[in-house]
Design an enzyme around this catalytic site. Sequence first.
Site, PDB file in Angstrom:
ATOM      1  N   GLN A 133      -4.657  -1.770   9.852  1.00 62.61           N
ATOM      2  CA  GLN A 133      -4.440  -3.023   9.118  1.00 62.61           C
ATOM      3  C   GLN A 133      -4.910  -4.216   9.947  1.00 62.61           C
ATOM      4  O   GLN A 133      -4.480  -4.408  11.074  1.00 62.61           O
ATOM      5  CB  GLN A 133      -2.949  -3.158   8.762  1.00 62.61           C
ATOM      6  CG  GLN A 133      -2.630  -4.363   7.913  1.00 62.61           C
ATOM      7  CD  GLN A 133      -3.271  -4.316   6.519  1.00 62.61           C
ATOM      8  OE1 GLN A 133      -3.299  -3.279   5.870  1.00 62.61           O
ATOM      9  NE2 GLN A 133      -3.791  -5.449   6.070  1.00 62.61           N
ATOM     10  N   LYS A 162       0.838  -1.207   0.000  1.00 64.27           N
ATOM     11  CA  LYS A 162       0.000   0.000   0.000  1.00 64.27           C
ATOM     12  C   LYS A 162       0.868   1.252   0.000  1.00 64.27           C
ATOM     13  O   LYS A 162       0.601   2.205  -0.729  1.00 64.27           O
ATOM     14  CB  LYS A 162      -0.932  -0.009   1.229  1.00 64.27           C
ATOM     15  CG  LYS A 162      -2.050  -1.043   1.119  1.00 64.27           C
ATOM     16  CD  LYS A 162      -2.863  -1.160   2.417  1.00 64.27           C
ATOM     17  CE  LYS A 162      -3.828  -2.343   2.314  1.00 64.27           C
ATOM     18  NZ  LYS A 162      -4.556  -2.602   3.557  1.00 64.27           N
ATOM     19  N   ASP A 197     -11.368   2.816   4.645  1.00 69.96           N
ATOM     20  CA  ASP A 197     -11.676   1.412   4.369  1.00 69.96           C
ATOM     21  C   ASP A 197     -13.187   1.168   4.330  1.00 69.96           C
ATOM     22  O   ASP A 197     -13.630   0.091   3.941  1.00 69.96           O
ATOM     23  CB  ASP A 197     -11.068   0.520   5.468  1.00 69.96           C
ATOM     24  CG  ASP A 197      -9.743  -0.099   5.036  1.00 69.96           C
ATOM     25  OD1 ASP A 197      -9.503  -0.194   3.826  1.00 69.96           O
ATOM     26  OD2 ASP A 197      -8.964  -0.504   5.919  1.00 69.96           O
TER      27      ASP A 197
END
Length: 284
Positions: free
Chosen positions: A97, A53, A120
Amino acid sequence: MGIIIDGKTLAKEKREELKKKVQELKDKEEIVPGLAIIRVGNDPASEIYVRNKLKACQEVGIHAVEQHFDENASEQEIIERIEFFNQEKSIDGILVQSPLPKNLNEKKIVSFILGSKDVDGFGINNLGHLLANQEQVLAATPLGILHLLEKYEIPIASKNVLVIGRSQIVGRPLAIMFLNRDATVTIAHSKTKNLKELTLQADILVSAVGRPHFITADMVKEGAVCIDVGINRENGHVIGDTDFDTIKEKASFITPVPGGVGPMTVATLLENVYELASTRKKEK
Ligand code: NDP
């Protein structure tokens, strides 16, 4: 033989498009989109995902910072860092994460991310909007899957869609996104009985389970679209949930693993960061 959906190439195209859009935002509005990634502990897969990422952000010109905590970090420490990023003007999106170490309450921690920075789309606010068919920030993996279908001009409305898996990051939001696009949706999970009866009816079959060889060719309807989200390791190779070589002979379209859903997930995340940064512009 079915068409192999080339997620790798489509993701590259998306990153190139984004690079131009990010440059424009910088030139016209002096805004550099910013992403903060929180990683806790030393899960090797998470380390790789975060590295990918960060690398992709750098490629398109997004400013990305990683905040790494060791596995003994307390919830409070992590929440304080989230609150710092919530206030930080140069940061448009924050993500934690997954997975976090078992002693930490992931849902609680994520709930501290401001809805307007929940890149997200995992927070209750964004999930509620999704459920009400007023979509705002959508989770990157499911949204990436919709992009793949769109690029290959695969219709969704009125199709029988089976989503296997009901996690908050993939199966659940994806099923609602299909519903919002007028598909007839079935969700399967570990308590589902007679799975094969359901898979054989699916025009679009999505497996987000995380078990190699979970979907075999005899479970797939002739001409179905087969989307494989699973990431599994077997004999040193990364494979999906579906038996790719045999199913590709039967399916009309199929995503490979690697090179299908995975790269598109990262590109879609970057797009979400860009979209949130564009909102920063309007609020000025
Ligand atoms: P979870 O483990 O959170 O969810 C797995 C789901 O599969 C659960 O809903 C579970 O049901 C269901 N399941 C388990 N066994 C069966 C069974 N026998 N029959 C039917 N359903 C079953 O995983 P995630 O959603 O986080 O991820 C799924 C896979 O996708 C993993 O391999 C992960 O690595 C991969 N992944 C890939 C991404 C990408 O970008 N390509 C992004 C995110 C994940 P129940 O709810 O009842 O337990």
